[in-house]
Scaffold this active site. Structure first.
Site, PDB file in Angstrom:
ATOM      1  N   ASP A 112       0.747  -1.171   0.111  1.00 27.76           N
ATOM      2  CA  ASP A 112      -0.146   0.317   0.061  1.00 27.76           C
ATOM      3  C   ASP A 112       0.953   1.142  -0.027  1.00 27.76           C
ATOM      4  O   ASP A 112       2.046   1.190  -0.247  1.00 27.76           O
ATOM      5  CB  ASP A 112      -0.885  -0.059   1.208  1.00 27.76           C
ATOM      6  N   HIS A 171      -1.312   1.161   6.867  1.00 29.21           N
ATOM      7  CA  HIS A 171      -1.901   2.367   7.687  1.00 29.21           C
ATOM      8  C   HIS A 171      -3.106   1.830   8.397  1.00 29.21           C
ATOM      9  O   HIS A 171      -3.372   0.469   8.361  1.00 29.21           O
ATOM     10  CB  HIS A 171      -2.666   3.219   6.639  1.00 29.21           C
ATOM     11  N   HIS A 197      -7.857   4.737   7.640  1.00 32.45           N
ATOM     12  CA  HIS A 197      -9.053   4.623   6.783  1.00 32.45           C
ATOM     13  C   HIS A 197      -9.167   2.812   6.488  1.00 32.45           C
ATOM     14  O   HIS A 197      -8.100   2.180   6.779  1.00 32.45           O
ATOM     15  CB  HIS A 197      -9.480   5.112   5.679  1.00 32.45           C
ATOM     16  N   GLU A 227      -7.329  -2.673   7.538  1.00 31.41           N
ATOM     17  CA  GLU A 227      -7.025  -3.402   6.159  1.00 31.41           C
ATOM     18  C   GLU A 227      -5.982  -4.785   6.599  1.00 31.41           C
ATOM     19  O   GLU A 227      -6.034  -5.576   5.812  1.00 31.41           O
ATOM     20  CB  GLU A 227      -6.277  -2.537   5.221  1.00 31.41           C
TER      21      GLU A 227
END
EC number: 3.4.11.-
Length: 301
Positions: A35, A131, A143, A162
């Site tokens: 990511d 994150h 998020h 995630e």
């Protein structure tokens, strides 16, 4: 009788001599999901979006951190490496800079999203540039799957980052997550479910758009060592498995999406801004999230 015994002894001696040779031929497959929000130096959309003035530079840094992870995995004996470009439009990594023996998964839309390509033939999973969750009070760009749409993502009543969701996808196939890089909140979220995973904290979050960050070179060195250590001790790290069936509770910032999704017989609207969907496995949940995250009438011809 003596001849048969001699033959058995000869076979035993041969078998004892094989491991050193055959071990070198054993395949060690590592899956790396990359990511961007957790890459060293990333703090705002200026680094994350193609429209941002620093995006092209930070594609280079993202690719360099992926390369550091590849190098760390190979140092631990990895023979086969698949890298999933997992940020935004999933077309960020500079493919020409990757080693020729690496397979790259890129482009949307993918049934398993950030984990497309994972299966039971892999031995270890690595998360780079991750994150923290949308429900976390801290973390740079915190998020879960969409900062613009979702207020919460829960599976079986537990809030998902995630990292935890993707770890569950790997766990479905019996594969452990062995290393992660990102800010301290993202790393802590994974260590809560995989305490033996090797961490590389490349920045400390100050706010949603601020961090005290390591330099790219320093971050890459940390990642290289963390991945090497994590892959080396993969046998000590248990896969993260969720109990079936899997219930997804999804909160939206707007009321319109849950209203329309509730037209589907498989979806229940639980509040004005949330829905519930149940699948037989975590794979069903991943496909459902990929669908609702990507579908729009504008894609019709």
């Amino acid at each position: 009788m003596l001849r048969a015994l001699s033959a058995r002894i000869a076979l035993l001696l041969f078998a004892l001599s094989v491991p050193a040779a055959s071990q070198a031929q054993q395949r060690l497959k590592v899956f790396i999901s990359v990511d961007m929000e957790g890459i060293a130096g990333v703090v705002t959309n200026e680094q994350l979006s193609p429209a941002g003035f620093e995006y092209q530079r930070f594609r280079e840094f993202m690719t360099a951190e992926a390369l550091a992870a590849i190098e760390g995995a190979k140092a631990a004996g990895a023979t086969d490496i698949m890298v999933a470009d997992s940020h935004g439009n999933m077309q960020n990594l500079l493919i020409e800079k990757l080693p020729s023996d690496v397979v790259l998964v890129r482009g949307p839309v993918r049934p398993l999203g950030m984990m497309q390509g994972i299966d039971s033939t892999f031995h270890a999973v690595v998360f780079i540039g991750y994150h923290s969750a949308t429900t976390n009070l801290n973390g740079v760009r915190a998020h879960t799957f969409s900062s613009a749409r979702y207020t919460s993502v829960e599976v079986n009543g537990s809030p998902m980052a995630e990292s935890s969701f993707n770890a569950a996808l790997a766990g479905y196939y019996g594969v452990p997550v062995v290393a992660i890089s990102g800010d301290e909140t993202a790393v802590a979220e994974l260590l809560a479910i995989a305490p033996r995973a090797a961490p590389a904290v490349v920045k400390q979050s100050i706010g949603f758009h601020a961090a005290a960050t390591r330099t790219p070179a320093a971050a890459q060195a940390m990642i290289r060592e963390a991945v090497r250590a994590g892959v080396a001790r993969r046998a000590e790290i248990a896969p993260y498995k969720l109990q079936a069936p899997h219930r997804l509770d999804l909160g939206f910032k707007s009321y319109r999406a849950p209203e329309l999704l509730a037209y589907l017989p498989s979806v229940q609207r639980t509040t004005a801004h949330s829905i519930r969907y149940q699948g037989s496995s975590i794979l069903d949940i991943a496909r459902f999230l990929s669908f609702i995250g990507a579908y729009s009438p504008e894609i019709d011809p």
